[in-house]
Design a protein around this motif. Structure first.
Motif, PDB file in Angstrom:
ATOM      1  N   ALA A  17       0.834  -1.204   0.000  1.00 26.17           N
ATOM      2  CA  ALA A  17       0.000   0.000   0.000  1.00 26.17           C
ATOM      3  C   ALA A  17       0.868   1.253   0.000  1.00 26.17           C
ATOM      4  O   ALA A  17       0.541   2.249  -0.656  1.00 26.17           O
ATOM      5  CB  ALA A  17      -0.934   0.001   1.210  1.00 26.17           C
ATOM      6  N   ASP A  18       1.988   1.204   0.725  1.00 21.88           N
ATOM      7  CA  ASP A  18       2.925   2.339   0.729  1.00 21.88           C
ATOM      8  C   ASP A  18       3.447   2.616  -0.674  1.00 21.88           C
ATOM      9  O   ASP A  18       3.505   3.768  -1.105  1.00 21.88           O
ATOM     10  CB  ASP A  18       4.123   2.054   1.643  1.00 21.88           C
ATOM     11  N   ALA A  19       3.838   1.567  -1.371  1.00 21.55           N
ATOM     12  CA  ALA A  19       4.389   1.719  -2.721  1.00 21.55           C
ATOM     13  C   ALA A  19       3.343   2.242  -3.697  1.00 21.55           C
ATOM     14  O   ALA A  19       3.635   3.099  -4.541  1.00 21.55           O
ATOM     15  CB  ALA A  19       4.958   0.388  -3.213  1.00 21.55           C
ATOM     16  N   ILE A  20       2.130   1.757  -3.582  1.00 23.41           N
ATOM     17  CA  ILE A  20       1.052   2.227  -4.464  1.00 23.41           C
ATOM     18  C   ILE A  20       0.752   3.695  -4.194  1.00 23.41           C
ATOM     19  O   ILE A  20       0.605   4.494  -5.124  1.00 23.41           O
ATOM     20  CB  ILE A  20      -0.211   1.352  -4.296  1.00 23.41           C
ATOM     21  N   ALA A  21       0.698   4.077  -2.924  1.00 21.00           N
ATOM     22  CA  ALA A  21       0.445   5.479  -2.574  1.00 21.00           C
ATOM     23  C   ALA A  21       1.568   6.376  -3.089  1.00 21.00           C
ATOM     24  O   ALA A  21       1.311   7.482  -3.588  1.00 21.00           O
ATOM     25  CB  ALA A  21       0.306   5.623  -1.057  1.00 21.00           C
ATOM     26  N   ALA A  22       2.802   5.911  -2.996  1.00 23.01           N
ATOM     27  CA  ALA A  22       3.940   6.682  -3.491  1.00 23.01           C
ATOM     28  C   ALA A  22       3.853   6.868  -5.004  1.00 23.01           C
ATOM     29  O   ALA A  22       4.083   7.971  -5.518  1.00 23.01           O
ATOM     30  CB  ALA A  22       5.249   5.987  -3.112  1.00 23.01           C
ATOM     31  N   ALA A  23       3.511   5.811  -5.711  1.00 22.70           N
ATOM     32  CA  ALA A  23       3.398   5.894  -7.172  1.00 22.70           C
ATOM     33  C   ALA A  23       2.279   6.838  -7.586  1.00 22.70           C
ATOM     34  O   ALA A  23       2.445   7.651  -8.502  1.00 22.70           O
ATOM     35  CB  ALA A  23       3.162   4.499  -7.752  1.00 22.70           C
ATOM     36  N   ILE A  24       1.163   6.777  -6.900  1.00 20.61           N
ATOM     37  CA  ILE A  24       0.037   7.655  -7.229  1.00 20.61           C
ATOM     38  C   ILE A  24       0.402   9.115  -6.938  1.00 20.61           C
ATOM     39  O   ILE A  24       0.080  10.014  -7.722  1.00 20.61           O
ATOM     40  CB  ILE A  24      -1.232   7.228  -6.469  1.00 20.61           C
ATOM     41  N   ALA A  25       1.090   9.360  -5.828  1.00 22.24           N
ATOM     42  CA  ALA A  25       1.508  10.727  -5.503  1.00 22.24           C
ATOM     43  C   ALA A  25       2.472  11.264  -6.556  1.00 22.24           C
ATOM     44  O   ALA A  25       2.380  12.430  -6.966  1.00 22.24           O
ATOM     45  CB  ALA A  25       2.151  10.763  -4.123  1.00 22.24           C
ATOM     46  N   LEU A  26       3.381  10.427  -7.012  1.00 19.01           N
ATOM     47  CA  LEU A  26       4.336  10.856  -8.028  1.00 19.01           C
ATOM     48  C   LEU A  26       3.646  11.157  -9.358  1.00 19.01           C
ATOM     49  O   LEU A  26       3.952  12.159 -10.008  1.00 19.01           O
ATOM     50  CB  LEU A  26       5.406   9.773  -8.217  1.00 19.01           C
ATOM     51  N   VAL A  27       2.700  10.343  -9.741  1.00 22.13           N
ATOM     52  CA  VAL A  27       1.928  10.607 -10.961  1.00 22.13           C
ATOM     53  C   VAL A  27       1.138  11.902 -10.797  1.00 22.13           C
ATOM     54  O   VAL A  27       1.045  12.716 -11.727  1.00 22.13           O
ATOM     55  CB  VAL A  27       0.995   9.414 -11.291  1.00 22.13           C
ATOM     56  N   GLY A  28       0.588  12.132  -9.620  1.00 24.25           N
ATOM     57  CA  GLY A  28      -0.163  13.352  -9.362  1.00 24.25           C
ATOM     58  C   GLY A  28       0.687  14.601  -9.466  1.00 24.25           C
ATOM     59  O   GLY A  28       0.222  15.653  -9.915  1.00 24.25           O
ATOM     60  N   VAL A  29       1.949  14.516  -9.060  1.00 25.61           N
ATOM     61  CA  VAL A  29       2.854  15.661  -9.170  1.00 25.61           C
ATOM     62  C   VAL A  29       3.262  15.877 -10.626  1.00 25.61           C
ATOM     63  O   VAL A  29       3.287  17.007 -11.109  1.00 25.61           O
ATOM     64  CB  VAL A  29       4.105  15.451  -8.285  1.00 25.61           C
ATOM     65  N   ASN A  30       3.576  14.820 -11.308  1.00 24.89           N
ATOM     66  CA  ASN A  30       4.069  14.943 -12.683  1.00 24.89           C
ATOM     67  C   ASN A  30       2.981  15.283 -13.691  1.00 24.89           C
ATOM     68  O   ASN A  30       3.264  15.916 -14.711  1.00 24.89           O
ATOM     69  CB  ASN A  30       4.774  13.662 -13.111  1.00 24.89           C
ATOM     70  N   PHE A  31       1.768  14.841 -13.440  1.00 24.21           N
ATOM     71  CA  PHE A  31       0.662  15.048 -14.385  1.00 24.21           C
ATOM     72  C   PHE A  31      -0.555  15.597 -13.649  1.00 24.21           C
ATOM     73  O   PHE A  31      -1.605  14.972 -13.597  1.00 24.21           O
ATOM     74  CB  PHE A  31       0.305  13.735 -15.094  1.00 24.21           C
ATOM     75  N   SER A  32      -0.406  16.791 -13.088  1.00 24.25           N
ATOM     76  CA  SER A  32      -1.435  17.393 -12.259  1.00 24.25           C
ATOM     77  C   SER A  32      -2.687  17.727 -13.065  1.00 24.25           C
ATOM     78  O   SER A  32      -2.616  18.349 -14.135  1.00 24.25           O
ATOM     79  CB  SER A  32      -0.898  18.663 -11.608  1.00 24.25           C
ATOM     80  N   GLY A  42       9.036  15.702 -10.326  1.00 24.46           N
ATOM     81  CA  GLY A  42       8.851  14.750  -9.249  1.00 24.46           C
ATOM     82  C   GLY A  42      10.104  14.458  -8.450  1.00 24.46           C
ATOM     83  O   GLY A  42      10.127  13.528  -7.652  1.00 24.46           O
ATOM     84  N   THR A  43      11.152  15.254  -8.628  1.00 28.30           N
ATOM     85  CA  THR A  43      12.422  14.977  -7.957  1.00 28.30           C
ATOM     86  C   THR A  43      12.300  15.122  -6.452  1.00 28.30           C
ATOM     87  O   THR A  43      12.681  14.222  -5.700  1.00 28.30           O
ATOM     88  CB  THR A  43      13.516  15.937  -8.480  1.00 28.30           C
ATOM     89  N   THR A  44      11.767  16.237  -5.998  1.00 32.00           N
ATOM     90  CA  THR A  44      11.661  16.477  -4.563  1.00 32.00           C
ATOM     91  C   THR A  44      10.724  15.473  -3.915  1.00 32.00           C
ATOM     92  O   THR A  44      11.034  14.924  -2.851  1.00 32.00           O
ATOM     93  CB  THR A  44      11.160  17.917  -4.309  1.00 32.00           C
ATOM     94  N   VAL A  45       9.593  15.216  -4.539  1.00 32.73           N
ATOM     95  CA  VAL A  45       8.653  14.235  -4.004  1.00 32.73           C
ATOM     96  C   VAL A  45       9.311  12.863  -3.911  1.00 32.73           C
ATOM     97  O   VAL A  45       9.164  12.155  -2.910  1.00 32.73           O
ATOM     98  CB  VAL A  45       7.376  14.177  -4.875  1.00 32.73           C
ATOM     99  N   SER A  46      10.065  12.488  -4.916  1.00 33.50           N
ATOM    100  CA  SER A  46      10.736  11.189  -4.928  1.00 33.50           C
ATOM    101  C   SER A  46      11.739  11.056  -3.783  1.00 33.50           C
ATOM    102  O   SER A  46      11.812  10.020  -3.121  1.00 33.50           O
ATOM    103  CB  SER A  46      11.456  10.966  -6.256  1.00 33.50           C
ATOM    104  N   VAL A  47      12.505  12.115  -3.548  1.00 35.24           N
ATOM    105  CA  VAL A  47      13.504  12.053  -2.470  1.00 35.24           C
ATOM    106  C   VAL A  47      12.815  11.932  -1.113  1.00 35.24           C
ATOM    107  O   VAL A  47      13.200  11.098  -0.287  1.00 35.24           O
ATOM    108  CB  VAL A  47      14.438  13.281  -2.508  1.00 35.24           C
ATOM    109  N   PHE A  48      11.792  12.741  -0.866  1.00 40.14           N
ATOM    110  CA  PHE A  48      11.117  12.668   0.431  1.00 40.14           C
ATOM    111  C   PHE A  48      10.408  11.331   0.624  1.00 40.14           C
ATOM    112  O   PHE A  48      10.387  10.790   1.735  1.00 40.14           O
ATOM    113  CB  PHE A  48      10.151  13.840   0.610  1.00 40.14           C
ATOM    114  N   MET A  49       9.841  10.787  -0.433  1.00 41.14           N
ATOM    115  CA  MET A  49       9.205   9.471  -0.311  1.00 41.14           C
ATOM    116  C   MET A  49      10.257   8.401  -0.057  1.00 41.14           C
ATOM    117  O   MET A  49      10.021   7.466   0.708  1.00 41.14           O
ATOM    118  CB  MET A  49       8.386   9.158  -1.560  1.00 41.14           C
ATOM    119  N   ALA A  50      11.418   8.529  -0.676  1.00 39.75           N
ATOM    120  CA  ALA A  50      12.496   7.566  -0.430  1.00 39.75           C
ATOM    121  C   ALA A  50      12.968   7.642   1.014  1.00 39.75           C
ATOM    122  O   ALA A  50      13.282   6.611   1.623  1.00 39.75           O
ATOM    123  CB  ALA A  50      13.657   7.826  -1.384  1.00 39.75           C
ATOM    124  N   VAL A  51      12.996   8.836   1.578  1.00 36.35           N
ATOM    125  CA  VAL A  51      13.378   8.985   2.985  1.00 36.35           C
ATOM    126  C   VAL A  51      12.394   8.232   3.872  1.00 36.35           C
ATOM    127  O   VAL A  51      12.789   7.564   4.833  1.00 36.35           O
ATOM    128  CB  VAL A  51      13.460  10.481   3.386  1.00 36.35           C
TER     129      VAL A  51
END
Length: 94
Positions: A17-32, A42-51
């Protein structure tokens, strides 16, 4: 991204569920929807999600980047080394 992961953890508690939520958030940032299906990289979002998801990966790649940058004094080379090594470091941590 961090908020989406936090909500997914609270509701489900599974890594999937964490991975799916992360993917959806990244798609939402890249294709708002609010920006005509355009957005950021999506660079900043990706780094914070990786943290949140795998902080050890961020620490290991950050240290690697610092070492390579100190040796070469070149951001391009340090970043490319990180990109090449990232799949192997991720596989060793998961």
């Amino acid at each position: 991204g961090v908020g989406a992961i936090s909500v997914a953890r609270a509701l489900s508690g599974t890594g999937q569920a964490d991975a799916i939520a992360a993917a959806i958030a990244l798609v939402g940032v890249n294709f708002s929807v609010f920006m005509g299906f355009r957005g950021g990289r999506g660079t900043t979002v990706s780094v914070f999600m990786a943290v949140v998801l795998l902080w050890q990966l961020v620490v290991a790649l950050g240290l690697l980047w610092l070492v390579v940058h100190r040796l070469t004094h070149d951001n391009f080379i340090a970043t490319r080394v990180n990109l090449l090594v990232m799949p192997f470091v991720t596989a060793s941590l998961v």
